[in-house]
Design a protein around this motif. Structure first.
Motif, short mmCIF file in Angstrom:
data_model
loop_
_atom_site.label_atom_id
_atom_site.label_comp_id
_atom_site.label_asym_id
_atom_site.label_seq_id
_atom_site.Cartn_x
_atom_site.Cartn_y
_atom_site.Cartn_z
N TRP A 97 0.83 -1.20 0.00
CA TRP A 97 0.00 0.00 0.00
C TRP A 97 0.86 1.26 0.00
CZ3 TRP A 97 -4.21 1.80 -1.58
CH2 TRP A 97 -4.75 2.99 -1.09
N THR A 98 1.91 1.28 0.80
CA THR A 98 2.81 2.44 0.86
C THR A 98 3.47 2.68 -0.49
OG1 THR A 98 3.19 2.06 3.22
CG2 THR A 98 4.83 3.39 2.05
N ALA A 99 3.90 1.61 -1.14
CA ALA A 99 4.55 1.74 -2.45
C ALA A 99 3.57 2.25 -3.50
CB ALA A 99 5.15 0.40 -2.87
N VAL A 100 2.35 1.73 -3.49
CA VAL A 100 1.34 2.15 -4.46
C VAL A 100 0.96 3.62 -4.22
CG1 VAL A 100 -1.06 1.81 -5.18
CG2 VAL A 100 0.45 -0.16 -4.93
N GLN A 101 0.81 4.00 -2.95
CA GLN A 101 0.49 5.40 -2.64
C GLN A 101 1.59 6.34 -3.11
OE1 GLN A 101 -0.34 5.05 1.67
NE2 GLN A 101 -2.09 6.33 1.22
N ALA A 102 2.83 5.93 -2.94
CA ALA A 102 3.95 6.77 -3.37
C ALA A 102 3.90 6.98 -4.89
CB ALA A 102 5.27 6.14 -2.96
N LEU A 103 3.62 5.92 -5.63
CA LEU A 103 3.49 6.06 -7.09
C LEU A 103 2.29 6.93 -7.45
CD1 LEU A 103 4.24 2.39 -8.23
CD2 LEU A 103 5.58 4.43 -8.80
N HIS A 104 1.21 6.76 -6.72
CA HIS A 104 0.00 7.56 -6.96
C HIS A 104 0.30 9.05 -6.79
CE1 HIS A 104 -4.12 9.05 -6.09
NE2 HIS A 104 -4.46 8.13 -6.99
N ARG A 105 1.00 9.40 -5.72
CA ARG A 105 1.37 10.80 -5.48
C ARG A 105 2.34 11.30 -6.53
NH1 ARG A 105 1.24 9.08 -0.21
NH2 ARG A 105 3.44 8.63 -0.18
N GLN A 106 3.33 10.48 -6.86
CA GLN A 106 4.36 10.86 -7.83
C GLN A 106 3.75 11.16 -9.19
OE1 GLN A 106 7.30 7.80 -8.30
NE2 GLN A 106 8.32 8.82 -9.99
N MET A 107 2.76 10.37 -9.59
CA MET A 107 2.14 10.54 -10.91
C MET A 107 0.97 11.51 -10.89
SD MET A 107 2.29 6.64 -12.31
CE MET A 107 1.77 7.11 -13.95
N GLY A 108 0.58 11.96 -9.72
CA GLY A 108 -0.55 12.88 -9.63
C GLY A 108 -1.89 12.17 -9.71
N GLY A 109 -1.88 10.86 -9.50
CA GLY A 109 -3.11 10.08 -9.49
C GLY A 109 -3.21 9.15 -10.69
N PHE A 110 -4.02 8.13 -10.54
CA PHE A 110 -4.37 7.21 -11.62
C PHE A 110 -5.59 6.43 -11.21
CE2 PHE A 110 -0.35 5.59 -9.60
CZ PHE A 110 -0.92 4.67 -8.74
N SER A 111 -6.14 5.67 -12.15
CA SER A 111 -7.40 4.97 -11.91
C SER A 111 -7.25 3.86 -10.87
CB SER A 111 -7.92 4.38 -13.22
OG SER A 111 -7.11 3.28 -13.60
N MET A 112 -8.37 3.45 -10.32
CA MET A 112 -8.38 2.33 -9.37
C MET A 112 -7.94 1.05 -10.07
SD MET A 112 -8.99 3.50 -6.41
CE MET A 112 -9.49 2.16 -5.35
N GLU A 113 -8.24 0.93 -11.35
CA GLU A 113 -7.81 -0.25 -12.10
C GLU A 113 -6.29 -0.33 -12.15
OE1 GLU A 113 -8.29 -2.31 -16.52
OE2 GLU A 113 -9.34 -0.44 -16.09
N ILE A 114 -5.66 0.80 -12.42
CA ILE A 114 -4.19 0.83 -12.46
C ILE A 114 -3.64 0.59 -11.05
CG2 ILE A 114 -2.18 2.34 -12.81
CD1 ILE A 114 -3.71 3.53 -15.22
N LEU A 115 -4.25 1.22 -10.06
CA LEU A 115 -3.83 1.02 -8.68
C LEU A 115 -3.86 -0.46 -8.33
CD1 LEU A 115 -4.69 3.10 -5.63
CD2 LEU A 115 -5.22 0.69 -5.56
N SER A 116 -4.96 -1.12 -8.64
CA SER A 116 -5.10 -2.55 -8.34
C SER A 116 -4.09 -3.38 -9.13
CB SER A 116 -6.52 -3.01 -8.64
OG SER A 116 -6.68 -4.36 -8.28
N ASP A 117 -3.90 -3.03 -10.40
CA ASP A 117 -2.94 -3.75 -11.23
C ASP A 117 -1.51 -3.60 -10.70
OD1 ASP A 117 -5.00 -4.56 -12.89
OD2 ASP A 117 -4.48 -3.18 -14.53
#
Length: 135
Positions: A97-117
């Motif tokens: 979760w921490t790693a995914v959140q870091a990528l989410h912040r770095q990219m400025g967000g992405f879809s839940m599908e990408i998050l799950s993938d």
């Protein structure tokens, strides 16, 4: 002004609570309860109630959880769907979760599908490491 932004942390928190046995959520704003002369002690402040209601709606519309809604602002949990369990299994572990959140912040967000993938791929990668080290 209400900000209608999806909060991935809130989505994860709600999924974990539902899986853990949470049976209902009260999303009646405190001001509404007071206007109807109902006990307001357990009601959320207006902005928090709107955020909760919005995220429960998102869970439902995304097919991640099922609810019965009552006119008094209560959302009774009917359960997680298969998709809800799958998403939660991918984002349950804190390190993932921490790693995914870091990528989410770095990219400025992405879809839940990408998050799950992304989370699923991290889990698969780790499982591959486990398989190789076990042989």
């Amino acid at each position: 002004m209400v900000r209608w932004q999806r909060d991935i942390g809130e989505i994860r928190r709600l999924l974990l609570e539902i899986e853990g046995g949470r049976e209902a959520f009260c999303a009646l704003p405190r001001s509404s309860a007071e206007a109807m002369m109902l006990p307001a002690e357990e009601c959320l402040p207006d902005a928090e109630a709107r955020k909760l209601s919005y995220h429960l709606s998102l869970l439902e519309s995304a097919g991640l959880a099922q609810f019965s809604r009552l006119s008094n602002g209560n959302w009774h949990v009917r359960g997680l769907t298969w998709s809800g369990h799958e998403l939660l299994d991918n984002i349950r572990r804190e390190d993932i979760w921490t790693a995914v959140q870091a990528l989410h912040r770095q990219m400025g967000g992405f879809s839940m599908e990408i998050l799950s993938d992304l989370a699923r791929d991290m889990m698969r990668s780790e499982a591959g490491v486990l398989e190789t080290s076990g042989t």
